[in-house]
Design a protein around this motif. Structure first.
Motif, PDB file in Angstrom:
ATOM      1  N   GLY A   5       1.409  -4.453   1.976  1.00  0.00           N
ATOM      2  CA  GLY A   5       0.593  -3.861   0.925  1.00  0.00           C
ATOM      3  C   GLY A   5      -0.900  -3.950   1.159  1.00  0.00           C
ATOM      4  O   GLY A   5      -1.671  -3.317   0.472  1.00  0.00           O
ATOM      5  N   HIS A   6      -1.318  -4.710   2.138  1.00  0.00           N
ATOM      6  CA  HIS A   6      -2.747  -4.885   2.414  1.00  0.00           C
ATOM      7  C   HIS A   6      -2.993  -4.504   3.861  1.00  0.00           C
ATOM      8  O   HIS A   6      -2.667  -5.250   4.776  1.00  0.00           O
ATOM      9  CB  HIS A   6      -3.163  -6.338   2.149  1.00  0.00           C
ATOM     10  CG  HIS A   6      -4.634  -6.549   2.275  1.00  0.00           C
ATOM     11  ND1 HIS A   6      -5.496  -6.233   1.274  1.00  0.00           N
ATOM     12  CD2 HIS A   6      -5.379  -7.034   3.284  1.00  0.00           C
ATOM     13  CE1 HIS A   6      -6.734  -6.533   1.663  1.00  0.00           C
ATOM     14  NE2 HIS A   6      -6.679  -7.010   2.879  1.00  0.00           N
ATOM     15  N   ASP A   7      -3.537  -3.343   4.068  1.00  0.00           N
ATOM     16  CA  ASP A   7      -3.734  -2.813   5.409  1.00  0.00           C
ATOM     17  C   ASP A   7      -5.103  -3.242   5.943  1.00  0.00           C
ATOM     18  O   ASP A   7      -6.132  -2.776   5.480  1.00  0.00           O
ATOM     19  CB  ASP A   7      -3.628  -1.288   5.386  1.00  0.00           C
ATOM     20  CG  ASP A   7      -3.629  -0.694   6.777  1.00  0.00           C
ATOM     21  OD1 ASP A   7      -3.223  -1.389   7.724  1.00  0.00           O
ATOM     22  OD2 ASP A   7      -4.021   0.480   6.906  1.00  0.00           O
ATOM     23  N   CYS A   8      -5.087  -4.165   6.898  1.00  0.00           N
ATOM     24  CA  CYS A   8      -6.330  -4.584   7.531  1.00  0.00           C
ATOM     25  C   CYS A   8      -6.018  -5.049   8.949  1.00  0.00           C
ATOM     26  O   CYS A   8      -4.872  -5.299   9.298  1.00  0.00           O
ATOM     27  CB  CYS A   8      -7.026  -5.677   6.727  1.00  0.00           C
ATOM     28  SG  CYS A   8      -6.109  -7.213   6.668  1.00  0.00           S
ATOM     29  N   THR A   9      -7.052  -5.168   9.760  1.00  0.00           N
ATOM     30  CA  THR A   9      -6.831  -5.550  11.159  1.00  0.00           C
ATOM     31  C   THR A   9      -6.511  -7.026  11.319  1.00  0.00           C
ATOM     32  O   THR A   9      -5.785  -7.403  12.235  1.00  0.00           O
ATOM     33  CB  THR A   9      -8.059  -5.194  12.014  1.00  0.00           C
ATOM     34  OG1 THR A   9      -9.212  -5.825  11.446  1.00  0.00           O
ATOM     35  CG2 THR A   9      -8.264  -3.689  12.072  1.00  0.00           C
ATOM     36  N   ILE A  10      -7.047  -7.865  10.450  1.00  0.00           N
ATOM     37  CA  ILE A  10      -6.764  -9.300  10.491  1.00  0.00           C
ATOM     38  C   ILE A  10      -6.138  -9.687   9.155  1.00  0.00           C
ATOM     39  O   ILE A  10      -6.832  -9.798   8.151  1.00  0.00           O
ATOM     40  CB  ILE A  10      -8.035 -10.124  10.746  1.00  0.00           C
ATOM     41  CG1 ILE A  10      -8.682  -9.717  12.059  1.00  0.00           C
ATOM     42  CG2 ILE A  10      -7.716 -11.617  10.744  1.00  0.00           C
ATOM     43  CD1 ILE A  10     -10.042 -10.345  12.310  1.00  0.00           C
TER      44      ILE A  10
END
Length: 85
Positions: A5-10
């Motif tokens: 649900g949380h799209d980020c690179t890290i």
């Protein structure tokens, strides 16, 4: 495993795929029941008026723990089926 649900690179929030199954199950149930209880409370109200923006924000707020719970259930399913974590 990062939450979907949380799209980020890290990823800052992750699921411990090696946690005991009962712990994973409790985490999923807690999130899904919280969303269910709130939706049931809203469903039984006589009057509920709000604008589209508020309803959209509210839906997103409920989607976050629901998605988290589904992610944890996916981990449980893979573990029960013997798939690699």
């Amino acid at each position: 495993m990062p939450l979907t649900g949380h799209d980020c690179t890290i990823p800052a929030l992750i699921i411990d795929t090696q946690a005991p199954l009962d712990v994973l199950h409790d985490a999923a149930v807690y999130r899904i029941r919280a969303v269910t209880q709130l939706l049931e409370n809203l469903a039984f109200r006589d009057q509920l008026s709000s604008d589209a923006v508020v309803l959209q924000d509210f839906a997103q707020l409920l989607a976050i723990p629901l998605r988290d719970g589904c992610d944890v259930l996916d981990v449980i399913s893979r573990r029960l089926n013997g798939d690699p974590a």
